[in-house]
Write a protein that holds these residues in place. Sequence first.
Motif, PDB file in Angstrom:
ATOM      1  N   GLY A   9       0.821  -1.204   0.000  1.00  0.00           N
ATOM      2  CA  GLY A   9       0.000   0.000   0.000  1.00  0.00           C
ATOM      3  C   GLY A   9       0.853   1.251   0.000  1.00  0.00           C
ATOM      4  N   GLY A  11      -0.281   4.561   0.378  1.00  0.00           N
ATOM      5  CA  GLY A  11      -0.896   5.769   0.941  1.00  0.00           C
ATOM      6  C   GLY A  11       0.188   6.517   1.707  1.00  0.00           C
ATOM      7  N   GLY A  14       2.485   3.972   3.764  1.00  0.00           N
ATOM      8  CA  GLY A  14       3.381   3.106   3.000  1.00  0.00           C
ATOM      9  C   GLY A  14       4.481   3.884   2.297  1.00  0.00           C
ATOM     10  N   VAL A  31       4.189  -1.833  -3.045  1.00  0.00           N
ATOM     11  CA  VAL A  31       3.127  -2.421  -3.882  1.00  0.00           C
ATOM     12  C   VAL A  31       1.849  -1.599  -3.715  1.00  0.00           C
ATOM     13  CG1 VAL A  31       1.821  -4.537  -4.382  1.00  0.00           C
ATOM     14  CG2 VAL A  31       4.132  -4.697  -3.385  1.00  0.00           C
ATOM     15  N   LYS A  40      -9.401  10.496  -3.015  1.00  0.00           N
ATOM     16  CA  LYS A  40      -9.664   9.543  -1.936  1.00  0.00           C
ATOM     17  C   LYS A  40     -10.602  10.173  -0.923  1.00  0.00           C
ATOM     18  CE  LYS A  40      -7.231   6.439   1.122  1.00  0.00           C
ATOM     19  NZ  LYS A  40      -7.711   5.154   0.667  1.00  0.00           N
ATOM     20  N   VAL A  41     -11.424   9.345  -0.299  1.00  0.00           N
ATOM     21  CA  VAL A  41     -12.279   9.861   0.779  1.00  0.00           C
ATOM     22  C   VAL A  41     -11.375  10.287   1.926  1.00  0.00           C
ATOM     23  CG1 VAL A  41     -14.040   9.288   2.488  1.00  0.00           C
ATOM     24  CG2 VAL A  41     -14.247   8.424   0.150  1.00  0.00           C
ATOM     25  N   CYS A  42     -11.311  11.586   2.178  1.00  0.00           N
ATOM     26  CA  CYS A  42     -10.410  12.115   3.208  1.00  0.00           C
ATOM     27  C   CYS A  42     -10.632  13.622   3.270  1.00  0.00           C
ATOM     28  CB  CYS A  42      -8.953  11.820   2.839  1.00  0.00           C
ATOM     29  SG  CYS A  42      -7.770  12.358   4.103  1.00  0.00           S
ATOM     30  N   GLY A  43     -10.508  14.200   4.456  1.00  0.00           N
ATOM     31  CA  GLY A  43     -10.645  15.651   4.579  1.00  0.00           C
ATOM     32  C   GLY A  43      -9.404  16.398   4.112  1.00  0.00           C
ATOM     33  N   ALA A 125      -1.557  -6.647  -3.602  1.00  0.00           N
ATOM     34  CA  ALA A 125      -0.982  -7.723  -2.787  1.00  0.00           C
ATOM     35  C   ALA A 125      -2.113  -8.682  -2.458  1.00  0.00           C
ATOM     36  CB  ALA A 125      -0.386  -7.145  -1.513  1.00  0.00           C
ATOM     37  N   GLY A 158      -4.313   0.403   4.488  1.00  0.00           N
ATOM     38  CA  GLY A 158      -5.540   1.033   4.950  1.00  0.00           C
ATOM     39  C   GLY A 158      -6.470   0.000   5.574  1.00  0.00           C
ATOM     40  N   LEU A 165      -5.580 -10.712   2.812  1.00  0.00           N
ATOM     41  CA  LEU A 165      -4.346 -10.544   3.580  1.00  0.00           C
ATOM     42  C   LEU A 165      -4.662 -10.716   5.069  1.00  0.00           C
ATOM     43  CD1 LEU A 165      -2.967  -7.340   1.779  1.00  0.00           C
ATOM     44  CD2 LEU A 165      -2.273  -9.724   1.427  1.00  0.00           C
ATOM     45  N   GLN A 168      -5.907  -7.628   6.771  1.00  0.00           N
ATOM     46  CA  GLN A 168      -7.123  -6.945   6.305  1.00  0.00           C
ATOM     47  C   GLN A 168      -8.304  -7.288   7.210  1.00  0.00           C
ATOM     48  OE1 GLN A 168      -6.760  -8.029   2.131  1.00  0.00           O
ATOM     49  NE2 GLN A 168      -6.858  -5.877   1.548  1.00  0.00           N
ATOM     50  N   PHE A 181     -17.889  10.002   3.190  1.00  0.00           N
ATOM     51  CA  PHE A 181     -18.163  10.685   1.918  1.00  0.00           C
ATOM     52  C   PHE A 181     -17.224  11.864   1.784  1.00  0.00           C
ATOM     53  CE2 PHE A 181     -21.993   8.339   2.516  1.00  0.00           C
ATOM     54  CZ  PHE A 181     -22.470   8.072   1.240  1.00  0.00           C
ATOM     55  N   SER A 218     -15.663  16.649   3.821  1.00  0.00           N
ATOM     56  CA  SER A 218     -15.742  15.198   4.049  1.00  0.00           C
ATOM     57  C   SER A 218     -16.608  14.952   5.267  1.00  0.00           C
ATOM     58  CB  SER A 218     -14.346  14.619   4.271  1.00  0.00           C
ATOM     59  OG  SER A 218     -13.766  15.208   5.408  1.00  0.00           O
ATOM     60  N   GLY A 288      -0.098   3.085   9.776  1.00  0.00           N
ATOM     61  CA  GLY A 288      -1.266   3.810   9.268  1.00  0.00           C
ATOM     62  C   GLY A 288      -2.547   3.198   9.805  1.00  0.00           C
ATOM     63  N   ILE A 302      -3.934  11.116   8.472  1.00  0.00           N
ATOM     64  CA  ILE A 302      -2.735  11.221   7.617  1.00  0.00           C
ATOM     65  C   ILE A 302      -1.507  11.366   8.509  1.00  0.00           C
ATOM     66  CG2 ILE A 302      -1.578  12.557   5.805  1.00  0.00           C
ATOM     67  CD1 ILE A 302      -4.364  13.587   4.950  1.00  0.00           C
TER      68      ILE A 302
HETATM   69  C1  FAD Z   1     -14.510  11.148   5.923  1.00  0.00           C
HETATM   70  C2  FAD Z   1     -13.056  11.089   6.294  1.00  0.00           C
HETATM   71  C3  FAD Z   1     -12.347  12.275   6.452  1.00  0.00           C
HETATM   72  C4  FAD Z   1     -10.995  12.232   6.826  1.00  0.00           C
HETATM   73  N1  FAD Z   1     -10.317  13.408   6.955  1.00  0.00           N
HETATM   74  C5  FAD Z   1      -9.017  13.406   7.324  1.00  0.00           C
HETATM   75  C6  FAD Z   1      -8.283  14.621   7.432  1.00  0.00           C
HETATM   76  O1  FAD Z   1      -8.766  15.717   7.136  1.00  0.00           O
HETATM   77  N2  FAD Z   1      -6.999  14.545   7.860  1.00  0.00           N
HETATM   78  C7  FAD Z   1      -6.418  13.369   8.174  1.00  0.00           C
HETATM   79  O2  FAD Z   1      -5.254  13.379   8.597  1.00  0.00           O
HETATM   80  N3  FAD Z   1      -7.074  12.202   8.031  1.00  0.00           N
HETATM   81  C8  FAD Z   1      -8.348  12.186   7.612  1.00  0.00           C
HETATM   82  N4  FAD Z   1      -9.007  10.999   7.441  1.00  0.00           N
HETATM   83  C9  FAD Z   1      -8.302   9.733   7.699  1.00  0.00           C
HETATM   84  C10 FAD Z   1      -7.305   9.408   6.584  1.00  0.00           C
HETATM   85  O3  FAD Z   1      -7.941   9.437   5.339  1.00  0.00           O
HETATM   86  C11 FAD Z   1      -6.687   8.007   6.800  1.00  0.00           C
HETATM   87  O4  FAD Z   1      -6.397   7.829   8.149  1.00  0.00           O
HETATM   88  C12 FAD Z   1      -5.420   7.843   5.964  1.00  0.00           C
HETATM   89  O5  FAD Z   1      -5.739   7.828   4.595  1.00  0.00           O
HETATM   90  C13 FAD Z   1      -4.686   6.553   6.327  1.00  0.00           C
HETATM   91  O6  FAD Z   1      -3.535   6.432   5.519  1.00  0.00           O
HETATM   92  P1  FAD Z   1      -2.912   4.996   5.191  1.00  0.00           P
HETATM   93  O7  FAD Z   1      -1.681   5.251   4.415  1.00  0.00           O
HETATM   94  O8  FAD Z   1      -2.858   4.189   6.419  1.00  0.00           O
HETATM   95  O9  FAD Z   1      -4.015   4.277   4.300  1.00  0.00           O
HETATM   96  P2  FAD Z   1      -4.673   4.732   2.925  1.00  0.00           P
HETATM   97  O10 FAD Z   1      -4.588   6.187   2.738  1.00  0.00           O
HETATM   98  O11 FAD Z   1      -6.016   4.076   2.923  1.00  0.00           O
HETATM   99  O12 FAD Z   1      -3.740   4.077   1.826  1.00  0.00           O
HETATM  100  C14 FAD Z   1      -3.728   2.698   1.618  1.00  0.00           C
HETATM  101  C15 FAD Z   1      -3.242   2.428   0.200  1.00  0.00           C
HETATM  102  O13 FAD Z   1      -3.109   1.018   0.049  1.00  0.00           O
HETATM  103  C16 FAD Z   1      -3.645   0.633  -1.206  1.00  0.00           C
HETATM  104  N5  FAD Z   1      -4.082  -0.761  -1.085  1.00  0.00           N
HETATM  105  C17 FAD Z   1      -5.167  -1.239  -0.419  1.00  0.00           C
HETATM  106  N6  FAD Z   1      -5.198  -2.588  -0.510  1.00  0.00           N
HETATM  107  C18 FAD Z   1      -4.104  -2.959  -1.234  1.00  0.00           C
HETATM  108  C19 FAD Z   1      -3.586  -4.200  -1.660  1.00  0.00           C
HETATM  109  N7  FAD Z   1      -4.186  -5.366  -1.336  1.00  0.00           N
HETATM  110  N8  FAD Z   1      -2.452  -4.216  -2.399  1.00  0.00           N
HETATM  111  C20 FAD Z   1      -1.813  -3.053  -2.739  1.00  0.00           C
HETATM  112  N9  FAD Z   1      -2.284  -1.834  -2.361  1.00  0.00           N
HETATM  113  C21 FAD Z   1      -3.399  -1.797  -1.605  1.00  0.00           C
HETATM  114  C22 FAD Z   1      -4.788   1.607  -1.451  1.00  0.00           C
HETATM  115  O14 FAD Z   1      -5.077   1.716  -2.838  1.00  0.00           O
HETATM  116  C23 FAD Z   1      -4.213   2.902  -0.859  1.00  0.00           C
HETATM  117  O15 FAD Z   1      -3.533   3.673  -1.831  1.00  0.00           O
HETATM  118  C24 FAD Z   1     -10.355  10.994   7.049  1.00  0.00           C
HETATM  119  C25 FAD Z   1     -11.068   9.805   6.862  1.00  0.00           C
HETATM  120  C26 FAD Z   1     -12.408   9.856   6.493  1.00  0.00           C
HETATM  121  C27 FAD Z   1     -13.171   8.577   6.301  1.00  0.00           C
END
Ligand code: FAD
Length: 405
Positions: A9, A11, A14, A31, A40-43, A125, A158, A165, A168, A181, A218, A288, A302
């Motif tokens: 991942g 994000g 990763g 990966v 992406k759904v995120c503020g 993955a 995420g 996995l 997951q 949203f 969001s 994350g 984030i």
């Molecule tokens: C409505 C809402 C509003 C939010 N607002 C904020 C905000 O304003 N500020 C803030 O800090 N946080 C906010 N968040 C939280 C934030 O979006 C997440 O906490 C953050 O994206 C987590 O980052 P991450 O890298 O752990 O995961 P993610 O950002 O989810 O990234 C995971 C990545 O892994 C990839 N992936 C998934 N499965 C696989 C797989 N099997 N193989 C390969 N790749 C894979 C995905 O495509 C993705 O690119 C909000 C969340 C929501 C729901």
Amino acid sequence: MSFDAIILGAGPAGSTAAIVLARRGFQVALVEKAEFPRRKVCGEFVSATSLAVIDRLGLGSTWRSLAGPEVRRVALFSGERVVTARMPAAHGAGFGRALGRDVLDDLLVQEASRAGATLFQPFRATGVRPSGDESAVTIASRDEEATLSAPVVIAAHGSWEPGGLPSQLQKTNAPSDLLGFKAHFSGARLEPDLMPLLVFPGGYGGMVWADRGRLSLSLCIRRDALAALRKEAGGGSASDAVHRHLLASCRGVRAAIGEAQLQGQWLAAGPIRPGMRARYRDDVFRIGNVAGESHPVIAEGISMAMQSAWHLAEELEAIDPARRAERDAAGRRYSRRWRAQFGARILAASAIAGLALRPAGARLMGGAIEALPALLTLGARLSGKTKTIAEMSNERVGVGRMRLS
Ligand SMILES: Cc1cc2nc3c(=O)[nH]c(=O)nc-3n(C[C@H](O)[C@H](O)[C@H](O)COP(=O)(O)OP(=O)(O)OC[C@H]3O[C@@H](n4cnc5c(N)ncnc54)[C@H](O)[C@@H]3O)c2cc1C
């Protein structure tokens, strides 16, 4: 194909881990299943506490040149209520800002590639299994499959999608599930330094100016509340129902986006899965959202993603990753650091969201904030807006300040 570390991942979690480890000489495979750039759904708000990490990743000046204005005030928009208060500044770091995830995630993944990580994108993955002293990770694209092996596997995929996995989470389907949203608007009206918390029947959300004059809106809404809205409207899309509900139930939202234009589509995701989870299990490190997630009401995900990656990378740099016993010890240390850094804000977010999601709680919260707006500032402080990594390291964990330069 053999690596020192495979990261699942790309994000913020990763890619941050990939940049730091690759610069430290690890052979890294990153990966990512999606093609970038993608929304992406995120503020999209990044706390000031993460600016030191962004700077040390080498992206500080780019990030500052692209992100929206500094957020110096917080607010509550709920029903007819509009209350503002100051945002607490993080020590030496100033104020947070918002940058679209289509831009931020792409910047990070490109930097990971420049740092020397091998990018497998778009590749999903699909499995992780032990293989001797290492792990084997199977990955697949539309027309290709491969197996990668490494002693270190980091789950950074995420928490919102189920899959095969071991890290997951399974999908739930309960009336109280929270669905996320997100939309961008142009031509909106909101004071540039303001980030309001939106509280409305059945959910909560937030608004902030991001890059290129886009307002990022969001929200999270309970599944049963959304179903009721759609039924009341006699059908139609979930996003239309959410949009109408926000405008009807929140004066501050009407003022901000009543005349604005929706840019692109509403996005939806979920159910979201707030809570603390294992940070290391069965020889797989988790960062994350995989490791744990706060209610988005505090906009810290984030930061938690990037900072957890930073903490883990510091632990991995200090060991011989080929030795399982050292990986286990690093996993325990990382897990303790993670809890010390993020545990309190996950609990604070859960308490705030618990109030916002109940009609009586939302009334109580609104009344208290109206009487004492400084409670908004206190809420931001409790949610980690002033807690930097360096401070944390010195305060409680007893390790040095961030080491990379
Ligand atoms: C409505 C809402 C509003 C939010 N607002 C904020 C905000 O304003 N500020 C803030 O800090 N946080 C906010 N968040 C939280 C934030 O979006 C997440 O906490 C953050 O994206 C987590 O980052 P991450 O890298 O752990 O995961 P993610 O950002 O989810 O990234 C995971 C990545 O892994 C990839 N992936 C998934 N499965 C696989 C797989 N099997 N193989 C390969 N790749 C894979 C995905 O495509 C993705 O690119 C909000 C969340 C929501 C729901």
